[in-house]
Design an enzyme around this catalytic site. Structure first.
Site, PDB file in Angstrom:
ATOM      1  N   SER A   7      39.726 -77.505  -9.804  1.00 39.31           N
ATOM      2  CA  SER A   7      41.087 -77.407  -9.844  1.00 39.31           C
ATOM      3  C   SER A   7      42.139 -77.771  -8.678  1.00 39.31           C
ATOM      4  CB  SER A   7      41.745 -75.961 -10.386  1.00 39.31           C
ATOM      5  OG  SER A   7      43.155 -76.146 -10.843  1.00 39.31           O
ATOM      6  N   GLY A   8      42.641 -79.242  -8.809  1.00 41.91           N
ATOM      7  CA  GLY A   8      43.188 -79.765  -7.879  1.00 41.91           C
ATOM      8  C   GLY A   8      44.704 -79.728  -7.809  1.00 41.91           C
ATOM      9  N   SER A  10      46.937 -81.658  -8.913  1.00 38.92           N
ATOM     10  CA  SER A  10      47.613 -82.172  -9.837  1.00 38.92           C
ATOM     11  C   SER A  10      46.904 -82.532 -11.290  1.00 38.92           C
ATOM     12  CB  SER A  10      48.246 -83.660  -9.608  1.00 38.92           C
ATOM     13  OG  SER A  10      47.247 -84.774  -9.173  1.00 38.92           O
ATOM     14  N   ARG A  11      45.421 -82.404 -11.164  1.00 42.99           N
ATOM     15  CA  ARG A  11      44.428 -82.559 -12.296  1.00 42.99           C
ATOM     16  C   ARG A  11      43.159 -81.334 -12.383  1.00 42.99           C
ATOM     17  NH1 ARG A  11      41.836 -88.272 -12.440  1.00 42.99           N
ATOM     18  NH2 ARG A  11      40.902 -87.447 -10.641  1.00 42.99           N
ATOM     19  N   LYS A  13      39.467 -81.270 -12.717  1.00 41.55           N
ATOM     20  CA  LYS A  13      38.066 -82.026 -13.106  1.00 41.55           C
ATOM     21  C   LYS A  13      37.071 -81.018 -13.592  1.00 41.55           C
ATOM     22  CE  LYS A  13      39.461 -83.169  -9.421  1.00 41.55           C
ATOM     23  NZ  LYS A  13      41.017 -83.020  -8.684  1.00 41.55           N
ATOM     24  N   VAL A  95      38.890 -75.315  -0.253  1.00 42.81           N
ATOM     25  CA  VAL A  95      37.573 -75.163  -0.694  1.00 42.81           C
ATOM     26  C   VAL A  95      37.177 -76.519  -1.370  1.00 42.81           C
ATOM     27  CG1 VAL A  95      38.228 -74.561  -3.436  1.00 42.81           C
ATOM     28  CG2 VAL A  95      36.096 -74.225  -2.261  1.00 42.81           C
ATOM     29  N   ASP A  96      38.085 -77.250  -2.009  1.00 44.01           N
ATOM     30  CA  ASP A  96      37.654 -78.872  -2.364  1.00 44.01           C
ATOM     31  C   ASP A  96      37.047 -79.664  -1.036  1.00 44.01           C
ATOM     32  OD1 ASP A  96      40.281 -78.859  -1.171  1.00 44.01           O
ATOM     33  OD2 ASP A  96      40.782 -80.407  -2.781  1.00 44.01           O
ATOM     34  N   ARG A  97      37.672 -79.626  -0.017  1.00 44.62           N
ATOM     35  CA  ARG A  97      37.410 -80.152   1.193  1.00 44.62           C
ATOM     36  C   ARG A  97      35.982 -79.811   1.592  1.00 44.62           C
ATOM     37  NH1 ARG A  97      41.918 -79.738   5.663  1.00 44.62           N
ATOM     38  NH2 ARG A  97      40.286 -81.146   6.953  1.00 44.62           N
ATOM     39  N   THR A 119      46.376 -86.296  -4.863  1.00 46.71           N
ATOM     40  CA  THR A 119      47.735 -86.193  -4.415  1.00 46.71           C
ATOM     41  C   THR A 119      47.845 -86.399  -3.016  1.00 46.71           C
ATOM     42  OG1 THR A 119      47.551 -84.809  -6.451  1.00 46.71           O
ATOM     43  CG2 THR A 119      49.601 -84.651  -4.830  1.00 46.71           C
TER      44      THR A 119
END
Length: 242
Positions: A7-8, A10-11, A13, A95-97, A119
């Site tokens: 969960s980023g 704006s989207r 995945k 956490v995405d990085r 974004t």
């Protein structure tokens, strides 16, 4: 199947992984509603990573638990599998990085640069010994365009204005060219500095806006892996790469 949810800003995945660690189906969900993939009946467990606002993340997690699926919320650690977080407060690193770096580390076991174009555009450097050296964050194209239009009254791109080609012959196209140049120029400058710091490994590009940046980089041969964050969400290195 294991459902992976990234969960980023704006989207959202998602991907389905089988027992062999292969990413099977995948998709993108936009907006504040919950994704249709939650209606499937072949999911056994869920792994969730989120940098989105707390309310949406909590609602997503409640929806998962309502299906009776065990859910693991992924957070940024001090280190994992030989990869070491540079941040003094590890959980301050998105956490995405971390997951994108983990996926690249599993592939390389040596130094690399990861650029995630969404974004925001994040740039992270990892040395040969697995130590994260830190990085940079800059505004993505859409965010830059929004800021320009919001603050400069004379800049109003119109339908039919040209794309991000340079040089541009109308205002809308010039804005599109400018924000593309800013992102690509920032990435290229960061790469030059990374090479000067002896980070000589490959460049990984990921994220929804990665492809145009990939095409614009003339001095590098980046590895374009759109699902790098989702790959990092697997419990171990996948047996094959998509």
């Amino acid at each position: 199947m294991i459902l992976l949810l990234d969960s980023g800003n704006s989207r959202l995945k998602w991907a389905l992984a089988d027992s062999d660690g292969r990413l099977r189906e995948h998709g993108v969900h936009e907006g504040g509603s919950l994704p249709a993939v939650l209606e499937r009946d072949d999911i056994k467990a869920v792994r969730l990573a989120s940098v989105r606002e707390a309310d949406y993340t909590a609602r997503l997690e409640r929806a998962v638990r309502a299906r009776g699926w065990p859910v693991t919320r992924l957070r940024t650690p001090v280190g994992q599998e030989g990869l070491v977080n540079a941040y003094p407060e590890p959980d301050r690193l998105g956490v995405d990085r971390w997951l994108a770096m983990l996926a690249a580390w599993r592939r390389e076991r040596a130094g690399f640069v990861v650029v995630d174009v969404g974004t925001a555009v994040t740039i992270d450097l990892v040395a040969d010994d697995g130590h994260h050296l830190g990085g940079a964050i800059l505004a993505g194209e859409a965010l830059s365009l929004e800021a320009l239009v919001g603050r400069a009254s004379g800049i109003r791109p119109r339908p039919g204005d040209g794309g991000p080609g340079f040089p541009a012959a109308d205002t809308g196209a010039a804005v599109a060219a400018g924000v593309r140049l800013a992102v690509c120029g920032g990435v290229e400058r960061a790469l030059r500095l990374a090479r000067q710091a002896d980070v000589a490994g490959p460049l990984y590009l990921t994220g929804g806006g990665a492809e145009p940046v990939c095409e614009a980089l003339s001095d590098e041969r980046p590895r374009l892996v759109p699902d790098l964050v989702l790959e990092g969400m697997l419990e171990e290195a996948p047996r094959c790469f998509g």
